[in-house]
Design a protein around this motif. Structure first.
Motif, PDB file in Angstrom:
ATOM      1  N   ILE A   6       0.857  -1.184   0.000  1.00 45.36           N
ATOM      2  CA  ILE A   6       0.000   0.000   0.000  1.00 45.36           C
ATOM      3  C   ILE A   6       0.893   1.234   0.000  1.00 45.36           C
ATOM      4  CG2 ILE A   6      -1.825   1.269   1.187  1.00 45.36           C
ATOM      5  CD1 ILE A   6      -2.616  -1.396   2.520  1.00 45.36           C
ATOM      6  N   ALA A   7       0.791   2.035  -1.047  1.00 53.37           N
ATOM      7  CA  ALA A   7       1.599   3.243  -1.193  1.00 53.37           C
ATOM      8  C   ALA A   7       0.720   4.470  -0.961  1.00 53.37           C
ATOM      9  CB  ALA A   7       2.222   3.294  -2.584  1.00 53.37           C
ATOM     10  N   ILE A   8       1.111   5.291  -0.011  1.00 47.48           N
ATOM     11  CA  ILE A   8       0.343   6.497   0.306  1.00 47.48           C
ATOM     12  C   ILE A   8       1.225   7.723   0.091  1.00 47.48           C
ATOM     13  CG2 ILE A   8      -0.959   7.747   2.067  1.00 47.48           C
ATOM     14  CD1 ILE A   8      -1.531   5.091   3.425  1.00 47.48           C
ATOM     15  N   ASP A   9       0.860   8.533  -0.892  1.00 44.59           N
ATOM     16  CA  ASP A   9       1.587   9.762  -1.187  1.00 44.59           C
ATOM     17  C   ASP A   9       0.689  10.962  -0.943  1.00 44.59           C
ATOM     18  OD1 ASP A   9       4.149   8.774  -2.167  1.00 44.59           O
ATOM     19  OD2 ASP A   9       3.014   7.958  -3.853  1.00 44.59           O
ATOM     20  N   GLY A  10       1.288  12.145  -0.929  1.00 44.40           N
ATOM     21  CA  GLY A  10       0.484  13.346  -0.793  1.00 44.40           C
ATOM     22  C   GLY A  10       1.257  14.499  -0.209  1.00 44.40           C
ATOM     23  N   VAL A 112      20.767  11.606  -1.741  1.00 41.73           N
ATOM     24  CA  VAL A 112      19.979  11.281  -0.550  1.00 41.73           C
ATOM     25  C   VAL A 112      18.795  10.408  -0.944  1.00 41.73           C
ATOM     26  CG1 VAL A 112      18.483  12.218   1.258  1.00 41.73           C
ATOM     27  CG2 VAL A 112      20.657  13.348   0.724  1.00 41.73           C
ATOM     28  N   ARG A 113      18.113  10.802  -2.004  1.00 43.27           N
ATOM     29  CA  ARG A 113      16.943  10.039  -2.453  1.00 43.27           C
ATOM     30  C   ARG A 113      17.341   8.622  -2.863  1.00 43.27           C
ATOM     31  NH1 ARG A 113      12.806  13.214  -2.252  1.00 43.27           N
ATOM     32  NH2 ARG A 113      11.482  11.481  -2.930  1.00 43.27           N
ATOM     33  N   ALA A 114      18.459   8.500  -3.580  1.00 43.76           N
ATOM     34  CA  ALA A 114      18.902   7.176  -4.035  1.00 43.76           C
ATOM     35  C   ALA A 114      19.184   6.260  -2.853  1.00 43.76           C
ATOM     36  CB  ALA A 114      20.155   7.318  -4.904  1.00 43.76           C
ATOM     37  N   LYS A 115      19.835   6.799  -1.822  1.00 43.06           N
ATOM     38  CA  LYS A 115      20.164   5.998  -0.637  1.00 43.06           C
ATOM     39  C   LYS A 115      18.894   5.502   0.055  1.00 43.06           C
ATOM     40  CE  LYS A 115      22.219   6.449   4.009  1.00 43.06           C
ATOM     41  NZ  LYS A 115      23.283   5.418   4.005  1.00 43.06           N
ATOM     42  N   LEU A 116      17.924   6.402   0.211  1.00 40.74           N
ATOM     43  CA  LEU A 116      16.721   6.048   0.953  1.00 40.74           C
ATOM     44  C   LEU A 116      15.772   5.183   0.134  1.00 40.74           C
ATOM     45  CD1 LEU A 116      15.954   9.234   3.073  1.00 40.74           C
ATOM     46  CD2 LEU A 116      17.392   7.256   3.576  1.00 40.74           C
ATOM     47  N   VAL A 117      15.650   5.454  -1.160  1.00 34.51           N
ATOM     48  CA  VAL A 117      14.781   4.626  -2.002  1.00 34.51           C
ATOM     49  C   VAL A 117      15.263   3.179  -2.014  1.00 34.51           C
ATOM     50  CG1 VAL A 117      14.077   4.161  -4.390  1.00 34.51           C
ATOM     51  CG2 VAL A 117      13.905   6.475  -3.474  1.00 34.51           C
ATOM     52  N   GLU A 118      16.571   2.988  -2.075  1.00 34.13           N
ATOM     53  CA  GLU A 118      17.122   1.632  -2.044  1.00 34.13           C
ATOM     54  C   GLU A 118      16.736   0.915  -0.751  1.00 34.13           C
ATOM     55  OE1 GLU A 118      21.450  -0.657  -2.398  1.00 34.13           O
ATOM     56  OE2 GLU A 118      21.368   1.530  -2.269  1.00 34.13           O
ATOM     57  N   GLN A 119      16.845   1.615   0.377  1.00 33.05           N
ATOM     58  CA  GLN A 119      16.473   1.024   1.661  1.00 33.05           C
ATOM     59  C   GLN A 119      14.982   0.721   1.723  1.00 33.05           C
ATOM     60  OE1 GLN A 119      17.831   3.226   5.079  1.00 33.05           O
ATOM     61  NE2 GLN A 119      19.889   3.483   4.286  1.00 33.05           N
ATOM     62  N   GLN A 120      14.175   1.638   1.206  1.00 31.76           N
ATOM     63  CA  GLN A 120      12.719   1.475   1.243  1.00 31.76           C
ATOM     64  C   GLN A 120      12.268   0.292   0.382  1.00 31.76           C
ATOM     65  OE1 GLN A 120      11.744   5.418  -0.044  1.00 31.76           O
ATOM     66  NE2 GLN A 120      12.536   6.326   1.834  1.00 31.76           N
ATOM     67  N   VAL A 130       2.830  -0.972   4.493  1.00 40.67           N
ATOM     68  CA  VAL A 130       2.192   0.316   4.218  1.00 40.67           C
ATOM     69  C   VAL A 130       3.281   1.369   4.316  1.00 40.67           C
ATOM     70  CG1 VAL A 130       0.366   1.949   4.815  1.00 40.67           C
ATOM     71  CG2 VAL A 130       0.091  -0.475   5.377  1.00 40.67           C
ATOM     72  N   MET A 131       3.495   2.112   3.240  1.00 40.81           N
ATOM     73  CA  MET A 131       4.552   3.104   3.221  1.00 40.81           C
ATOM     74  C   MET A 131       3.988   4.438   2.749  1.00 40.81           C
ATOM     75  SD  MET A 131       8.357   2.774   1.445  1.00 40.81           S
ATOM     76  CE  MET A 131       8.746   1.278   2.360  1.00 40.81           C
ATOM     77  N   ASP A 132       4.335   5.511   3.457  1.00 38.77           N
ATOM     78  CA  ASP A 132       3.849   6.823   3.037  1.00 38.77           C
ATOM     79  C   ASP A 132       5.008   7.765   2.767  1.00 38.77           C
ATOM     80  OD1 ASP A 132       3.850   9.079   5.486  1.00 38.77           O
ATOM     81  OD2 ASP A 132       3.961   7.015   6.185  1.00 38.77           O
ATOM     82  N   GLY A 133       4.767   8.719   1.866  1.00 42.04           N
ATOM     83  CA  GLY A 133       5.816   9.663   1.513  1.00 42.04           C
ATOM     84  C   GLY A 133       5.393  10.567   0.371  1.00 42.04           C
ATOM     85  N   ARG A 134       6.355  10.885  -0.500  1.00 38.77           N
ATOM     86  CA  ARG A 134       6.090  11.774  -1.633  1.00 38.77           C
ATOM     87  C   ARG A 134       6.202  11.054  -2.984  1.00 38.77           C
ATOM     88  NH1 ARG A 134       5.616  14.280   2.499  1.00 38.77           N
ATOM     89  NH2 ARG A 134       5.952  16.517   2.865  1.00 38.77           N
ATOM     90  N   ASP A 135       6.953   9.945  -3.002  1.00 37.71           N
ATOM     91  CA  ASP A 135       7.211   9.274  -4.286  1.00 37.71           C
ATOM     92  C   ASP A 135       7.048   7.766  -4.184  1.00 37.71           C
ATOM     93  OD1 ASP A 135       9.382   8.694  -2.696  1.00 37.71           O
ATOM     94  OD2 ASP A 135      10.899   9.175  -4.191  1.00 37.71           O
ATOM     95  N   ILE A 136       6.214   7.308  -3.260  1.00 40.74           N
ATOM     96  CA  ILE A 136       6.095   5.860  -3.035  1.00 40.74           C
ATOM     97  C   ILE A 136       5.426   5.172  -4.223  1.00 40.74           C
ATOM     98  CG2 ILE A 136       5.376   4.074  -1.416  1.00 40.74           C
ATOM     99  CD1 ILE A 136       7.334   6.245  -0.346  1.00 40.74           C
ATOM    100  N   GLY A 137       4.309   5.735  -4.682  1.00 38.92           N
ATOM    101  CA  GLY A 137       3.603   5.120  -5.800  1.00 38.92           C
ATOM    102  C   GLY A 137       4.212   5.377  -7.157  1.00 38.92           C
ATOM    103  N   VAL A 139       7.848   6.098  -7.615  1.00 40.76           N
ATOM    104  CA  VAL A 139       9.257   5.704  -7.717  1.00 40.76           C
ATOM    105  C   VAL A 139       9.581   4.457  -6.897  1.00 40.76           C
ATOM    106  CG1 VAL A 139      11.646   6.411  -7.254  1.00 40.76           C
ATOM    107  CG2 VAL A 139      10.003   8.071  -8.166  1.00 40.76           C
ATOM    108  N   VAL A 140       9.219   4.469  -5.611  1.00 41.87           N
ATOM    109  CA  VAL A 140       9.626   3.373  -4.723  1.00 41.87           C
ATOM    110  C   VAL A 140       8.893   2.082  -5.076  1.00 41.87           C
ATOM    111  CG1 VAL A 140       9.867   2.605  -2.327  1.00 41.87           C
ATOM    112  CG2 VAL A 140      10.106   5.042  -2.882  1.00 41.87           C
ATOM    113  N   PHE A 141       7.560   2.154  -5.161  1.00 39.90           N
ATOM    114  CA  PHE A 141       6.761   0.975  -5.499  1.00 39.90           C
ATOM    115  C   PHE A 141       5.773   1.306  -6.627  1.00 39.90           C
ATOM    116  CE2 PHE A 141       7.514   0.101  -0.836  1.00 39.90           C
ATOM    117  CZ  PHE A 141       8.462  -0.896  -1.044  1.00 39.90           C
ATOM    118  N   PRO A 142       6.285   1.481  -7.851  1.00 40.52           N
ATOM    119  CA  PRO A 142       5.384   1.799  -8.967  1.00 40.52           C
ATOM    120  C   PRO A 142       4.393   0.683  -9.277  1.00 40.52           C
ATOM    121  CG  PRO A 142       7.597   1.294  -9.762  1.00 40.52           C
ATOM    122  CD  PRO A 142       7.685   1.412  -8.270  1.00 40.52           C
TER     123      PRO A 142
END
Length: 229
Positions: A6-10, A112-120, A130-137, A139-142
């Protein structure tokens, strides 16, 4: 029962984390607050003098990334996982308006984004998350089975954030909080790397006039439809 992602952005202060925590608890899923991860790196930069009102040493922050260790640790008393930076809990420290004023600038940095996206992405390999953020749906979990995009009027979001900060004893003005919300909106939607945008297949929820219970029930119904399809 099959587990999904579940990807929650906004936008900021739309209650993404609140909704994500509710869903994770109800579904017995893993919850990941990606905003806390960006706030942790921002706090690290502030602590080390890499960023201030008129200064941002991006290069030194980038070179320091290999020495930044982030992890979440569940706190039974609080009922959620706290953010740890290099094995020290910084959950309270990262929720200040000062950190909020710099976090979008730090989140613009591609390294910074590359480091965290890899971890996520690593955290979500087993689904049931369930992951929330700005680019989850986007970039992170398309390929997430359910994508939610949350929005509300800037005034509504500023009032929520102001009330939250005042409840914690912060000495802030509504004007400062509103300006922070507006500034973050602009930076988040205009950055070159992974700007905030609604994924084509995301379901948009404007919660300006929804209670937390109404919002939770609506999204839980969406989850059940996906799981049972």
């Amino acid at each position: 029962m099959k587990k999904i992602t579940i990807a929650i952005d906004g936008f900021s202060s739309t209650g993404k984390s609140t909704l994500a925590k509710q869903l994770a608890k109800h579904l017995e899923y893993v919850y990941v607050d990606t905003g806390a991860m960006y706030r942790a790196i921002t706090f690290f930069a502030m602590q080390n003098g890499y960023i201030s009102i008129d200064f941002f040493d991006k290069e030194t922050l980038i070179n320091s990334l290999p020495f930044i260790k982030l992890h979440f640790e569940y706190n039974a008393a609080l009922g959620f996982a706290e953010m740890y930076l290099n094995d020290i809990s910084i959950e309270n420290e990262i929720r200040t308006l000062e950190v909020s004023s710099f976090v979008s600038l730090v989140a613009e940095v591609s390294e910074v984004r590359a480091k965290l996206v890899e971890q996520q992405q690593e955290m979500g390999k087993g689904k049931g998350i369930v992951m929330d953020g700005r680019d989850i749906g986007t970039v992170v979990f398309p390929d997430a089975e359910l994508k939610i995009f949350m929005t509300a009027s800037p005034e509504t979001r500023a009032h929520r954030r102001y009330d939250e900060l005042k409840a914690k004893g912060a000495d802030v003005s509504f004007e400062d909080v509103f300006n922070n919300v507006a500034d973050r909106d602009y930076i988040d939607t205009h950055r070159d790397d992974s700007p905030l945008r609604k994924a084509d297949d995301a379901i948009e929820i404007d919660n300006s006039y929804l209670t937390r219970e109404e919002q939770f029930n609506a999204v839980l119904e969406m989850v059940n439809e996906v799981v049972n399809s």
